[in-house]
Design an enzyme around this catalytic site. Structure first.
Site, mmCIF file in Angstrom:
data_model
loop_
_atom_site.group_PDB
_atom_site.id
_atom_site.type_symbol
_atom_site.label_atom_id
_atom_site.label_comp_id
_atom_site.label_asym_id
_atom_site.label_seq_id
_atom_site.Cartn_x
_atom_site.Cartn_y
_atom_site.Cartn_z
ATOM 1 N N HIS A 51 17.627 -44.741 63.346
ATOM 2 C CA HIS A 51 18.421 -44.147 62.257
ATOM 3 C C HIS A 51 18.010 -42.699 62.016
ATOM 4 O O HIS A 51 18.850 -41.829 61.792
ATOM 5 C CB HIS A 51 18.224 -44.934 60.958
ATOM 6 C CG HIS A 51 18.675 -46.354 60.993
ATOM 7 N ND1 HIS A 51 17.806 -47.412 60.839
ATOM 8 C CD2 HIS A 51 19.908 -46.902 61.147
ATOM 9 C CE1 HIS A 51 18.484 -48.552 60.884
ATOM 10 N NE2 HIS A 51 19.761 -48.275 61.082
ATOM 11 N N SER B 1 15.570 -51.384 66.414
ATOM 12 C CA SER B 1 16.584 -52.147 65.704
ATOM 13 C C SER B 1 15.980 -52.663 64.406
ATOM 14 O O SER B 1 14.795 -52.992 64.362
ATOM 15 C CB SER B 1 17.025 -53.338 66.565
ATOM 16 O OG SER B 1 17.731 -54.275 65.780
ATOM 17 N N GLY C 19 20.683 -50.060 56.309
ATOM 18 C CA GLY C 19 19.331 -49.994 55.767
ATOM 19 C C GLY C 19 18.293 -50.547 56.729
ATOM 20 O O GLY C 19 18.539 -50.615 57.935
ATOM 21 N N LYS D 146 23.381 -47.422 71.004
ATOM 22 C CA LYS D 146 22.851 -48.776 71.149
ATOM 23 C C LYS D 146 23.980 -49.770 70.875
ATOM 24 O O LYS D 146 24.072 -50.811 71.505
ATOM 25 C CB LYS D 146 21.692 -49.052 70.194
ATOM 26 C CG LYS D 146 21.045 -50.390 70.485
ATOM 27 C CD LYS D 146 19.847 -50.654 69.622
ATOM 28 C CE LYS D 146 20.204 -51.416 68.375
ATOM 29 N NZ LYS D 146 20.494 -52.838 68.620
ATOM 30 N N GLN E 122 30.749 -50.606 69.490
ATOM 31 C CA GLN E 122 31.128 -50.126 68.153
ATOM 32 C C GLN E 122 31.623 -48.685 68.242
ATOM 33 O O GLN E 122 32.624 -48.317 67.621
ATOM 34 C CB GLN E 122 29.911 -50.228 67.232
ATOM 35 C CG GLN E 122 30.077 -49.608 65.868
ATOM 36 C CD GLN E 122 28.932 -49.987 64.945
ATOM 37 O OE1 GLN E 122 28.944 -51.059 64.370
ATOM 38 N NE2 GLN E 122 27.936 -49.130 64.815
ATOM 39 N N HIS F 55 14.807 -47.162 60.525
ATOM 40 C CA HIS F 55 13.774 -46.979 61.546
ATOM 41 C C HIS F 55 14.034 -45.660 62.261
ATOM 42 O O HIS F 55 14.974 -44.921 61.899
ATOM 43 C CB HIS F 55 13.761 -48.162 62.515
ATOM 44 C CG HIS F 55 15.122 -48.491 63.084
ATOM 45 N ND1 HIS F 55 15.764 -47.681 63.996
ATOM 46 C CD2 HIS F 55 15.970 -49.527 62.850
ATOM 47 C CE1 HIS F 55 16.922 -48.210 64.314
ATOM 48 N NE2 HIS F 55 17.090 -49.330 63.624
#
Ligand code: AMP
Length: 283
Positions: A40, A189, A34, A153, A157, A37
């Site tokens: 996303h 971010s 959530g 970014k 991950q 920005h």
């Protein structure tokens, strides 16, 4: 174009997914925490362009926060998130609950990450990737997406999720998306919401240092390059957590500049921890 459906239970999710599967529709999945920005949004747009249906999950996963204060302080803005999702024509928003997410039947098997999870973020945030892997695995099991979209970014991950998908032969295609930046260069971010204008200006040292490393990668030996880059940083108000030049496949430190690499930075701007990275191209 249908209305966006907000899904809060496993049964409602199963119902929606089954209907899509019966019609043979592809499903693009964007997991988020959530505080949405434009970073996303770039993932959502890509997912919408490549799939019949799109699902965005919003879940601030307590398991991946090694620091409870950081979990508390993490920005939350569900109402404006829902507006952004609506504007992007997302079909399903999934807001899972802890009890339905982390059940015994969705526990991730043991995976050999070959050290990918112990370096960089793994070293600085013990337990972080364990939490990430647990939540992404559980979400994959529940949602069974055709494709899942992740941002570079969070390069490490991406590497870890890629390894999980590969070793467990999960039936999902991982799509890695480029880092979306503000005009200034600052990587977007959710944590930027905790910075005022002055701090955002100061945080630019992260991007500037990455550009310095990129521009000098082929001209300095790596020790000199790292030393000079760290000096840039010391002149700023941010506190460096780590600065490393790594092999993009293994994430171990590079010894020389005869191959492509990745520059990675984590730093504190006051209490706010920011990360960023940049590819380095060998001549
Ligand atoms: P988060 O909500 O921070 O967990 O991020 C959700 C997804 O969006 C992750 O795959 C992130 O890597 C990705 N993401 C976050 N910021 C950006 C950005 N500036 N550019 C591209 N992807 C991003």
């Amino acid at each position: 174009m249908g209305m966006m459906e907000i899904i809060e239970t496993h049964s409602a999710l199963s119902f929606a997914i089954e209907k899509a599967q019966k019609q043979g529709l592809s499903l693009g999945f964007v997991p988020t925490m959530g505080a949405l920005h434009e970073g996303h949004e770039s993932l959502m747009k890509r997912a919408a362009s490549e799939n019949d249906l799109t699902l965005v999950s919003i879940y601030v996963n307590p398991k991946q926060f090694n620091d409870p204060l950081d979990f508390e302080a993490y920005p939350r803005s569900l109402q404006s998130d829902l507006e952004i999702l609506n504007l992007n024509n997302i079909d399903f928003v999934f807001l899972p609950r802890y009890e339905e997410l982390f059940t015994a039947d969705k526990q991730v098997p043991a995976i050999d990450f070959m050290g990918l999870d112990s370096r960089l973020e793994g070293a600085s945030r013990p337990g972080h990737f364990k939490g990430v892997v647990e939540v992404v695995y559980a979400l994959f099991k529940m949602i069974e997406p055709t494709r899942a979209y992740f941002g570079l970014k969070d390069f490490q991950q991406v590497a870890i999720i890629r390894q999980m998908i590969s070793l467990l032969s999960l039936p999902v295609e991982l799509v890695a998306c480029p880092t979306h930046r503000e005009i200034s260069g600052l990587a977007r971010s959710s944590r930027n919401k905790r910075l005022n204008d002055k701090e955002k200006e100061e945080a630019l040292v992260i991007y500037k240092t990455l550009c310095f490393i990129r521009d000098n990668y082929n001209y300095l030996d790596l020790d000199d390059l790292l030393t000079q880059a760290k000096q840039l940083f010391r002149a700023s108000s941010l506190t460096l957590d780590y600065l490393a030049i790594v092999d993009p496949t293994t994430l171990s430190n590079r010894k020389n500049n005869n191959e492509d690499a990745l520059a990675c930075i984590a730093a504190f701007c006051g209490p706010v921890r920011l990360i960023d990275n940049m590819p380095l191209i060998a001549r």
